[in-house]
Design a protein around this motif. Structure first.
Motif, PDB file in Angstrom:
ATOM      1  N   LEU A  85       0.811  -1.212   0.000  1.00 23.45           N
ATOM      2  CA  LEU A  85       0.000   0.000   0.000  1.00 23.45           C
ATOM      3  C   LEU A  85       0.846   1.264   0.000  1.00 23.45           C
ATOM      4  O   LEU A  85       0.305   2.365   0.020  1.00 23.45           O
ATOM      5  CB  LEU A  85      -0.930   0.005   1.218  1.00 23.45           C
ATOM      6  CG  LEU A  85      -1.925  -1.163   1.292  1.00 23.45           C
ATOM      7  CD1 LEU A  85      -2.703  -1.108   2.604  1.00 23.45           C
ATOM      8  CD2 LEU A  85      -2.872  -1.152   0.102  1.00 23.45           C
ATOM      9  N   LEU A  86       2.162   1.089  -0.031  1.00 23.99           N
ATOM     10  CA  LEU A  86       3.086   2.225  -0.056  1.00 23.99           C
ATOM     11  C   LEU A  86       4.096   2.018  -1.175  1.00 23.99           C
ATOM     12  O   LEU A  86       4.627   0.921  -1.355  1.00 23.99           O
ATOM     13  CB  LEU A  86       3.818   2.358   1.277  1.00 23.99           C
ATOM     14  CG  LEU A  86       4.952   3.395   1.327  1.00 23.99           C
ATOM     15  CD1 LEU A  86       4.401   4.813   1.254  1.00 23.99           C
ATOM     16  CD2 LEU A  86       5.813   3.218   2.577  1.00 23.99           C
ATOM     17  N   GLY A  87       4.332   3.077  -1.916  1.00 28.30           N
ATOM     18  CA  GLY A  87       5.397   3.078  -2.910  1.00 28.30           C
ATOM     19  C   GLY A  87       6.325   4.254  -2.675  1.00 28.30           C
ATOM     20  O   GLY A  87       5.929   5.291  -2.121  1.00 28.30           O
ATOM     21  N   LEU A  88       7.574   4.107  -3.082  1.00 24.60           N
ATOM     22  CA  LEU A  88       8.573   5.164  -2.984  1.00 24.60           C
ATOM     23  C   LEU A  88       9.164   5.375  -4.367  1.00 24.60           C
ATOM     24  O   LEU A  88       9.474   4.406  -5.073  1.00 24.60           O
ATOM     25  CB  LEU A  88       9.671   4.783  -1.992  1.00 24.60           C
ATOM     26  CG  LEU A  88       9.198   4.506  -0.555  1.00 24.60           C
ATOM     27  CD1 LEU A  88      10.300   3.834   0.249  1.00 24.60           C
ATOM     28  CD2 LEU A  88       8.771   5.805   0.119  1.00 24.60           C
ATOM     29  N   HIS A  89       9.330   6.633  -4.757  1.00 24.32           N
ATOM     30  CA  HIS A  89       9.845   6.886  -6.102  1.00 24.32           C
ATOM     31  C   HIS A  89      10.776   8.084  -6.119  1.00 24.32           C
ATOM     32  O   HIS A  89      10.494   9.124  -5.530  1.00 24.32           O
ATOM     33  CB  HIS A  89       8.701   7.149  -7.095  1.00 24.32           C
ATOM     34  CG  HIS A  89       9.184   7.328  -8.503  1.00 24.32           C
ATOM     35  ND1 HIS A  89       9.204   8.551  -9.139  1.00 24.32           N
ATOM     36  CD2 HIS A  89       9.720   6.428  -9.365  1.00 24.32           C
ATOM     37  CE1 HIS A  89       9.709   8.390 -10.355  1.00 24.32           C
ATOM     38  NE2 HIS A  89      10.022   7.126 -10.516  1.00 24.32           N
ATOM     39  N   ARG A  90      11.899   7.883  -6.806  1.00 22.52           N
ATOM     40  CA  ARG A  90      12.811   8.971  -7.113  1.00 22.52           C
ATOM     41  C   ARG A  90      12.854   9.122  -8.617  1.00 22.52           C
ATOM     42  O   ARG A  90      12.907   8.133  -9.345  1.00 22.52           O
ATOM     43  CB  ARG A  90      14.214   8.685  -6.557  1.00 22.52           C
ATOM     44  CG  ARG A  90      15.116   9.913  -6.586  1.00 22.52           C
ATOM     45  CD  ARG A  90      16.469   9.610  -5.945  1.00 22.52           C
ATOM     46  NE  ARG A  90      16.373   9.324  -4.518  1.00 22.52           N
ATOM     47  CZ  ARG A  90      16.236  10.237  -3.578  1.00 22.52           C
ATOM     48  NH1 ARG A  90      16.138  11.519  -3.906  1.00 22.52           N
ATOM     49  NH2 ARG A  90      16.187   9.904  -2.305  1.00 22.52           N
ATOM     50  N   ARG A  91      12.789  10.338  -9.090  1.00 19.67           N
ATOM     51  CA  ARG A  91      12.676  10.565 -10.524  1.00 19.67           C
ATOM     52  C   ARG A  91      13.800   9.881 -11.308  1.00 19.67           C
ATOM     53  O   ARG A  91      14.954   9.921 -10.916  1.00 19.67           O
ATOM     54  CB  ARG A  91      12.652  12.061 -10.830  1.00 19.67           C
ATOM     55  CG  ARG A  91      11.422  12.758 -10.281  1.00 19.67           C
ATOM     56  CD  ARG A  91      11.223  14.105 -10.919  1.00 19.67           C
ATOM     57  NE  ARG A  91      11.000  13.982 -12.347  1.00 19.67           N
ATOM     58  CZ  ARG A  91      10.886  15.030 -13.174  1.00 19.67           C
ATOM     59  NH1 ARG A  91      10.966  16.252 -12.690  1.00 19.67           N
ATOM     60  NH2 ARG A  91      10.685  14.847 -14.460  1.00 19.67           N
ATOM     61  N   GLY A  92      13.386   9.236 -12.399  1.00 19.46           N
ATOM     62  CA  GLY A  92      14.339   8.544 -13.245  1.00 19.46           C
ATOM     63  C   GLY A  92      14.600   7.113 -12.852  1.00 19.46           C
ATOM     64  O   GLY A  92      15.313   6.395 -13.563  1.00 19.46           O
ATOM     65  N   ALA A  93      14.045   6.660 -11.732  1.00 17.69           N
ATOM     66  CA  ALA A  93      14.261   5.295 -11.237  1.00 17.69           C
ATOM     67  C   ALA A  93      12.932   4.558 -11.188  1.00 17.69           C
ATOM     68  O   ALA A  93      11.858   5.145 -11.301  1.00 17.69           O
ATOM     69  CB  ALA A  93      14.909   5.326  -9.857  1.00 17.69           C
ATOM     70  N   ALA A  94      13.017   3.243 -11.013  1.00 20.31           N
ATOM     71  CA  ALA A  94      11.809   2.437 -10.849  1.00 20.31           C
ATOM     72  C   ALA A  94      11.257   2.631  -9.446  1.00 20.31           C
ATOM     73  O   ALA A  94      12.015   2.862  -8.497  1.00 20.31           O
ATOM     74  CB  ALA A  94      12.132   0.967 -11.091  1.00 20.31           C
TER      75      ALA A  94
END
Length: 359
Positions: free
Chosen positions: A248-257
Motif C-alpha cells: 500500500l506504499l510506494g517510494l519513487h525517485r525521478r528517473g528510477a523504478a
C-alpha cells in the motif's frame, strides 16, 4: 485573457511575490497545521492546530471538508470539498471569514486537493472531467482574486493528491486510475484501471509518468508525501478482490523504478487494502501510512523496509511533527508518534477528517 505561459513568464521574470506581505500566519495564531472536522452538531469546520495539538483557529465550512492548502506567507487557506466536490473555499484565517468561493468550470469536479506555487501567486487544483474522469489541473490567479487562469491535463484519469516538488518547478500528481460516476462516486472501470504517478511542469508539460504494471493495476494511487530531497512516497488503495495482501506504499525517485513497500502478511492483511494518508517523519528517516479501516498505521524506512505498526482506532490524518509524526483519528484524538512510540496529545469533541495539512 492572459495565457498561462505568458503569465508564468511575467510572474517569475518580475519576481512577483518576492516581497513578503506584512500580515503573516501569526495573525491567525501561528498554526502549524490545518485539518477539517465534523462537529457534534453535524456541522463542519476547518481548524488550525499548534504543534502540540492546541486549537488556534476555526472557520466554518458549508459541507464536509477533505484536505486544504495553506498560502506560503499570508494567513489564507483553501479548504476543498470531499471528492467529487463543487466547492473550494478561500479562507481568511485571521478574520475567520470566507474570502472567495471557487467553482470548477462546467463539466469539472474538484478532487479534494490543491497546492500553491512557491510565490503564492498561483493555486493549482486537482480536478477531473465529470464524464470519463480525465484528469485536469486547474490554475488560479491568486493576485487577481483567485480568477481561473487556465487548466492542463494530469496525464491520467481520476487524479487525487498533488504536490509541489522541493525544487519548486514541478508538480507530482497521484492519478488514481479510476473512472467514477459523476453523481454517486460509483467506480466504473475497476477491471481496467490505469493508476499512475505523473510529473508535470508548472505550465503543464508531462515530464515523467510512472505506471505500476498489470499486477498492481487495481492499486489506486491516492496520496503523496515528499521528502526534502525529492523522494516521493505514495499511498495506495486496493480496488481488487478482498483479502489480498498487496503493498500500500510506494517510494519513487525521478528517473528510477518505484520501490513497493510491503509489511509482513498479517500486518498487510490488517490494513484491509486501504491507506488513507501518508507522511514523512519530520527528520525524514521514516515514512508512515494510515488505515482507518484497519485501525493502524505502518512505519517504513526510506528503503521500503517495514519498521513496525501502531494501533489506533479510526486513525487517518498524518503529518510531520518535530522529528516524528502527528496523527489524528475520527474520534477526536491527536497523537504524537516518535520512533514508533505513540503519545496522546489530546482529544477534542469532533471527528477529524482524513488529512492534516502541515504549514
Amino acid at each position: 485573457m492572459t495565457t498561462r505561459r505568458g503569465f508564468l513568464v511575467s510572474l517569475f521574470a518580475a519576481g512577483a511575490g518576492a516581497a513578503a506581505p506584512s500580515l503573516g500566519w501569526a495573525a491567525a495564531g501561528s498554526p502549524a497545521y490545518l485539518a477539517a472536522a465534523k462537529e457534534p452538531d453535524g456541522g463542519f469546520a476547518l481548524f488550525g492546530l499548534s504543534a502540540d495539538g492546541a486549537e488556534t483557529l476555526r472557520v466554518p465550512l458549508p459541507a464536509r471538508g477533505h484536505a486544504g492548502a495553506g498560502h506560503p506567507s499570508r494567513p489564507e487557506a483553501v479548504a476543498f470539498a470531499r471528492r467529487p466536490g463543487a466547492f473550494a473555499l478561500v479562507l481568511d484565517c485571521a478574520a475567520g471569514a470566507v474570502m472567495h468561493r471557487l467553482t470548477p468550470p462546467g463539466g469539472r469536479q474538484f478532487n479534494g486537493h490543491g497546492v500553491y506555487d512557491p510565490t503564492g501567486e498561483l493555486l493549482f487544483t486537482s480536478e477531473q472531467v465529470a464524464d470519463g474522469s480525465a484528469g485536469r489541473i486547474g490554475v488560479w490567479d491568486v493576485a487577481d482574486g483567485y480568477v481561473r487562469l487556465d487548466e492542463f491535463a494530469t496525464g491520467g484519469i481520476g487524479p487525487h493528491d498533488l504536490r509541489l516538488m522541493p525544487e519548486g518547478a514541478t508538480l507530482v500528481v497521484a492519478n488514481g486510475g479510476i473512472e467514477t460516476d459523476p453523481t454517486d462516486r460509483t467506480k466504473l472501470n475497476v477491471e481496467s484501471m490505469t493508476p499512475s504517478l505523473a510529473y508535470l511542469s508548472l505550465d503543464g508539460a508531462l515530464q515523467e509518468r510512472v505506471d505500476l504494471g498489470p499486477d498492481l493495476a487495481q492499486s489506486s494511487i491516492r496520496h503523496l508525501a515528499l521528502r526534502d530531497d525529492g523522494l516521493v512516497a505514495f499511498a495506495m488503495q486496493w480496488e481488487g478482490p478482498t483479502g489480498a495482501a498487496v503493498p500500500l506504499l510506494g517510494l519513487h525517485r525521478r528517473g528510477a523504478a518505484p520501490v513497493l513497500a510491503s509489511a509482513p502478511l498479517a500486518d498487510e492483511l490488517a490494513m484491509q487494502g486501504y491507506a488513507g494518508s501518508v507522511a514523512w517523519a519530520g527528520d525524514g528517516t521514516e515514512v508512515a501510512i494510515s488505515s482507518p479501516k484497519g485501525g493502524r498505521l505502518h512505519r517504513f524506512g526510506p528503503d521500503g523496509v517495514f519498521l513496525g505498526a501502531v494501533s489506533r482506532a479510526d486513525v487517518c490524518g498524518l503529518a510531520p511533527r518535530g522529528t516524528g509524526l502527528l496523527a489524528s483519528d475520527g474520534l477526536g484524538g491527536l497523537i504524537a508518534v516518535e520512533a514508533g512510540a505513540p503519545a496522546a496529545l489530546g482529544r477534542m469533541d469532533r471527528a477529524w477528517d482524513n488529512h492534516i495539512v502541515a504549514l
